[in-house]
Design an enzyme around this catalytic site. Structure first.
Site, short mmCIF file in Angstrom:
data_model
loop_
_atom_site.label_atom_id
_atom_site.label_comp_id
_atom_site.label_asym_id
_atom_site.label_seq_id
_atom_site.Cartn_x
_atom_site.Cartn_y
_atom_site.Cartn_z
N LEU A 175 0.45 3.41 -1.97
CA LEU A 175 0.88 3.50 -3.58
C LEU A 175 1.12 4.82 -4.19
O LEU A 175 0.73 5.99 -3.80
CB LEU A 175 -0.39 2.91 -4.17
CG LEU A 175 -1.00 1.50 -3.69
CD1 LEU A 175 -2.39 1.15 -4.81
CD2 LEU A 175 -0.13 0.45 -3.88
N HIS B 293 4.39 2.08 -8.15
CA HIS B 293 3.03 0.94 -8.18
C HIS B 293 2.04 1.01 -9.12
O HIS B 293 1.82 0.15 -9.81
CB HIS B 293 2.30 0.91 -6.71
CG HIS B 293 3.00 0.89 -5.54
ND1 HIS B 293 3.07 1.90 -4.67
CD2 HIS B 293 3.66 -0.09 -5.00
CE1 HIS B 293 3.89 1.31 -3.56
NE2 HIS B 293 4.16 0.14 -3.70
N GLY C 189 0.69 -1.28 -0.12
CA GLY C 189 -0.03 0.08 -0.09
C GLY C 189 0.81 1.18 0.01
O GLY C 189 2.03 1.25 -0.25
N LYS D 272 13.14 -2.30 -8.25
CA LYS D 272 13.45 -1.65 -7.39
C LYS D 272 14.26 -2.67 -6.19
O LYS D 272 15.38 -2.33 -5.56
CB LYS D 272 12.78 -0.70 -6.86
CG LYS D 272 13.36 0.48 -5.86
CD LYS D 272 12.35 1.04 -5.01
CE LYS D 272 12.90 1.33 -3.69
NZ LYS D 272 12.18 0.81 -2.62
N SER E 88 9.69 5.67 -3.38
CA SER E 88 9.49 4.72 -2.32
C SER E 88 8.22 5.16 -1.32
O SER E 88 8.36 6.27 -1.17
CB SER E 88 10.88 4.21 -1.61
OG SER E 88 10.40 3.70 -0.21
#
Ligand code: AMP
Length: 282
Positions: free
Chosen positions: A30, A34, A28, A149, A185
């Site tokens: 996001l 993502h 999550g 990543k 990130s």
């Protein structure tokens, strides 16, 4: 879009979804990284297939002193992003539904997990493999999409799928970055403005190493040494900088066509990771 929290009902719903079912496992919070995975999943699923996303901050992959408690959980924003991306099913379980208090079966990869993040985060990849194995069982995907990543994670999941015969095709996607090179990130939001301004040194020092390798520098020690000095000069605290084989993650003394340079760096309390393929096309 359905949102389910019980493993049993998610299993029943997933089985009713058309194939191919494409899974994107996430914790999550996001971001655009993502979203790139969601778009790829939608393209792989096509008009016929289905995209399934898991949102689960997996407690067993966090160490006792890590950020499990403060890890961001913006649930409504995440669901809006999933809806926008054409996701069919979101699986967002509670930890208690995933792990019995006396759970005693785990998936333990024993080779690729020993170095890099595995060395500084004991038990982390055991937690990752166990949850991904469970998600594969519960959600029955034919394809799963992961980001480069988390390079070590990707290599370990590929190994798990190979060694335990999961009938799941693993698809990887390049790292999505900010304009200044910092890998996106969920943890970037922990950075202070000063740390945020310094953090792109990770990317630029790896690109400098790639350039040096292309100009003939093959010593892992020298390349890593320069990356470490650049990062430390910018105020980062290096956890590791390591040249490894792209598949086996074995440390390399010299650059080959299969080299990846992987790093973990603290800026303040925030631990960031990144990697870069150097030494040729892989
Ligand atoms: P996480 O939510 O951090 O567990 O990540 C879920 C998935 O998103 C993993 O496969 C990650 O490798 C991937 N991912 C995270 N950040 C990025 C990024 N900046 N670019 C591409 N994929 C990413």
């Amino acid at each position: 879009m359905r949102v389910l929290s019980s493993p049993a009902s998610a299993f029943q719903s997933a089985l009713k979804l058309p194939s191919p079912r494409v899974l994107v496992p996430t914790m999550g919070a996001l971001h655009a990284g993502h979203i790139a995975l969601l778009k790829k999943a939608r393209a792989l699923a096509g008009k016929e297939g289905a995209v399934v996303v898991s949102i689960f901050v997996n407690p067993i992959q966090f160490g006792p002193k890590e950020d499990l408690g403060k890890y961001p959980r913006p649930r409504q924003d995440d669901l809006a992003i999933c809806r926008e991306a054409g996701v069919d099913l979101v699986f967002a379980p509670d930890p208690a539904a995933m792990y019995a208090a006396d759970q005693s079966v785990f998936i333990d990869e024993s080779r690729l997990s020993t170095g890099l993040c595995g060395a500084s985060r004991p038990g982390h990849f055991r937690g990752v493999c166990t949850v991904v194995g469970k998600l594969f069982h519960i959600l029955q995907p034919q394809i799963a999409v992961f980001g480069e990543k988390d390079y070590q994670q990707l290599a370990i999941i590929r190994r798990m799928v190979r060694d335990l015969d999961f009938p799941v095709k693993i698809v990887e996607l390049p790292t999505v970055r900010e304009a200044d090179g910092l890998a996106l990130s969920s943890r970037n939001r922990y950075l202070t403005p000063l740390e945020r301004a310094a953090a792109p040194v990770i990317r630029w020092s790896l690109l400098a190493a790639k350039t040096e390798a292309s100009q003939g520098e093959i010593s892992a020690k020298k390349l890593a040494g320069r990356v470490i000095r650049s990062i430390e000069k910018a105020g980062g605290r290096v956890d590791y900088v390591s040249l490894v084989d792209a598949d086996t993650l074995e440390p390399q003394a010299k650059v080959t066509s299969r080299s990846v340079i992987a790093v973990a760096v603290f800026f303040g309390q925030t631990r960031l990771i990144d990697n870069c393929r150097i030494g040729g096309k892989i």
